[in-house]
Every structure is written in C-alpha cells, then in structure tokens.
Scaffold this active site. Sequence first.
Site, short mmCIF file in Angstrom:
data_model
loop_
_atom_site.label_atom_id
_atom_site.label_comp_id
_atom_site.label_asym_id
_atom_site.label_seq_id
_atom_site.Cartn_x
_atom_site.Cartn_y
_atom_site.Cartn_z
N TYR A 262 0.83 -1.21 0.00
CA TYR A 262 0.00 0.00 0.00
C TYR A 262 0.86 1.25 0.00
O TYR A 262 2.01 1.23 0.41
CB TYR A 262 -0.96 0.01 1.19
CG TYR A 262 -0.31 0.20 2.54
CD1 TYR A 262 0.12 -0.89 3.29
CD2 TYR A 262 -0.12 1.47 3.07
CE1 TYR A 262 0.70 -0.72 4.54
CE2 TYR A 262 0.46 1.65 4.32
CZ TYR A 262 0.87 0.56 5.05
OH TYR A 262 1.45 0.73 6.28
N CYS A 263 0.26 2.32 -0.51
CA CYS A 263 0.87 3.64 -0.48
C CYS A 263 -0.27 4.65 -0.34
O CYS A 263 -1.41 4.26 -0.08
CB CYS A 263 1.72 3.89 -1.72
SG CYS A 263 0.79 3.82 -3.26
N THR A 264 0.01 5.92 -0.51
CA THR A 264 -1.00 6.94 -0.22
C THR A 264 -2.19 6.90 -1.18
O THR A 264 -3.34 6.89 -0.76
CB THR A 264 -0.37 8.35 -0.27
OG1 THR A 264 0.84 8.33 0.47
CG2 THR A 264 -1.31 9.40 0.28
#
Length: 427
Positions: A262-264
């Site tokens: 996951y990332c932003t």
Amino acid sequence: MAAAVHHHLLRLLSPPPPRPPGRLFFWPAPPHPLPVRLRSSLPAPSCHRAAVADQHFVDDEFVVVTFYKLVPVEDPRAEVATHLHFLQGHDIHGRIYMNEQGINAQYSGPRKDAMAYADWLRRDHRFSDILVQVSPAPCGHAFPRLKLRYKPSLVQLEGGSCHLPLVESSMRASPLTPSEWREKLEARKRLESEPAGDTSGRNVLLLDVRNGYEWDIGHFEGAKRPNVDCFRSTSFGLSEQEMDSSDPLHGVDKENTDILMYCTGGIRCDVYSTILRKKGFGNLYTLKGGVSNYLTSEGCAEWVGNLFVFDDRLSLPPAKFAEEGEREDAAQEQGGIDTGRSSPSRWLGRCYVCGSEVEELKHRNCASIDCNRLFLCCRWCLEELRGCCCLECRSAPRLRPLLPGHQRYDKWHLYRDATSSTLHISS
Ligand SMILES: [Zn+2]
Ligand SMILES: [Zn+2]
C-alpha cells in the site's frame, strides 16, 4: 550522514527535556496554514475560509483532488496544451504531470472548479474510470501554484520509470477494494492470534512502500517497510544476494506469499509492483486508491495515526477522509460511518531529535534551507534548535526564522533580504 550522526549524539548526550509536572502538555493549536504562500514577513493572516464556506455555497469549499491513470498516451505534450487550455478560468493549483504512460494529478481548488476538471477528463474514454479522490482543504489552496506539464517520470524514481511496463495491468499488483483489503487484514490478524496459526501454508506480508517519514506518523498495524528509506530508490526488490537479511522481502517464498502493498494513493504500488513482478514475486496485491481511499470508505480500522499528504496540509487525521466518505454516502444513509476507535497516536510520532512523544503528528522542514529535511519535533527541541533538525543545522549559515505552527517557508531571498525588524515573526 553527518546529520544522522549528530542526531544520534544529541540523543545520547541530552536526556529529553523535563515535562511540565502534573498533566500532559499540549502544544497550542497551531494557526491555520496560509491560504497562499506568505508573500511578506508580516504576521500571517488567520484562515477564515472554513467559516465563510459554511455560509455560502458548498461549491466554494476548497478541496484537494488526486487521481492518476496509467494508460498509453500518444502525444502527451499536445494533451498538456489541451488541459492548460481547459483550465483557463479555473482556479486550480497543484502538480499535474503527463507522459506517454498516463497522468498523475494532485491539485487544490474550489470544489466546483476542482470537480469540473476531473469531470472533463472523465469524458475522455481513456480516463472514464479514474478514481477521483477528494479531501477537504479548509484553508484554501494546498499548493502554491499550478504546475501542469510533461514529465518523463510520473513518480520520482531513481533512473525514471519510463522503462517499466506500467501500462500493462498484468504486470502490476491486483487491486483490492478497501473492503476486500480490510477483510484480508482482519483475516490475517485472526490467524496470527490463533495458536495453531495458518495451516494453508500461505504467508502474508503487509508492505508499506512509502517513505520513512510518512510511516512515522501513521501506518497499517503490523505492516513492514522495505529497507530503503525512500521510494525513489531502485534498491527496492533487490536480488536475494544483494538484499539485507533484515529486509522484509529477504527470503520470502515468492510462490506462497501474498504481498499486500500500500501507499497513499496507489501509483507508487503500481510502479513498485512491476519491479517486484520482474523479480519473480507472483502474488502481489495492492490497495486500490491507496490509504486515502481506504480511510474514506473504511474509516481507520486497522490503521494507526494520521496520513501524510504531499501538500501544505502535510498530515490528515482519518476522520477528514471519513467526512468525505460520509458526504458521498449521505444520499443513501442516515448518520455517519463507523470510523472505528479513535486514532491511538500515542504509539507514534517520536521527536526525531530527543525521541520524546510529539503532540501533533505533523512534520516541519528544517529551518536550515540547505538541509530542509522533513522531521518531527517536540516543542522543547523546536525552541532549543529554533526549528532546526540538529545542532549542526542550528549553526548553518542560511537559517530561516522559526515560524509559528506549520506555515510553509517563503522563498529564501525574502528572509535573506529582510531586516531584523521584519523578522519579528521568528520570536
Ligand atoms: Zn525533542
Ligand atoms: Zn537540518
């Protein structure tokens, strides 16, 4: 490197400053960030946009909008010109980049203008399915100006990303909706708490591919970070021989491990997953729309702390995203969504200088313009070091004044040329 050593020395030599006795001390509520960049050394005007918005049309509310799409674009420079033409007369600030691999956009503006641009783009069949994410910007523009241009790499990555097969969806991680993601995390937690453990032979690795400073103010419970401190480093997903044994990807069974990344907002995972795919990792999953999308629809379940954002707001609590989710749901539902427990920020947010807890999960830039490091700082170190990240920077030649709250620094020449009488905001 010198700065890092200094931090360490300072931490060793000086114990955390004493706390006021009796009760927890809270840093006074910071003044709102400026709607626009500080143009002079005068004290900042206070933000009254939110109060004004309540009395007028919702369309006047400022929002930050983010979206991206990885798709072949034949003549990106011509498209940039078309976009610039459309945006004439729209009050949009931000970073909008296009190239042969698609578009990556983060911008602020009044809701009416911000959505008009997204809606205009969605009328193009190539972009009809973009996930447009909206979050509140109560103090007006969250970017200083509009930068809409051709950029060889849509994300910052050592050596660029144009050589990666980004537009081939089969090379990227499989996207999971926020609710599917939450189910996976909850299932993983249940298995971990059972004494017998998982008998399926499958492993799950929850991987946070953001920068260290983003992780420091909030992340998914139980997530791990690659050993590189910066997304742009290509050392991500090194071969087994090259990889440090402490790296979460070291020794991972590539066939039997589900990697949940996951990332932003999702684009970094799309880029990283193509790198991992090429390294032979088979089971890659990503959170569709990233953490911001998750917080909007699922609240802060499984999430701790705040979300770092790459604009003037710097840090947003999960509730801010949930509000936007509620707005979307308002037509169908009564009441709000369950945002889960309140954010247990007490586990997070250590001062980078002395290691004590910080009262607010929000970074600041080092006052030394030649360092400019994003760091978390307690109020004691903030005053002691006058907004610098370490002793070394405190004696650097090009220092900016300590600004109240989390205001964005102005251009260096304004401080350089300011007389001592106009620098009164530093005290
Ligand atoms: Zn400190
Ligand atoms: Zn510094």
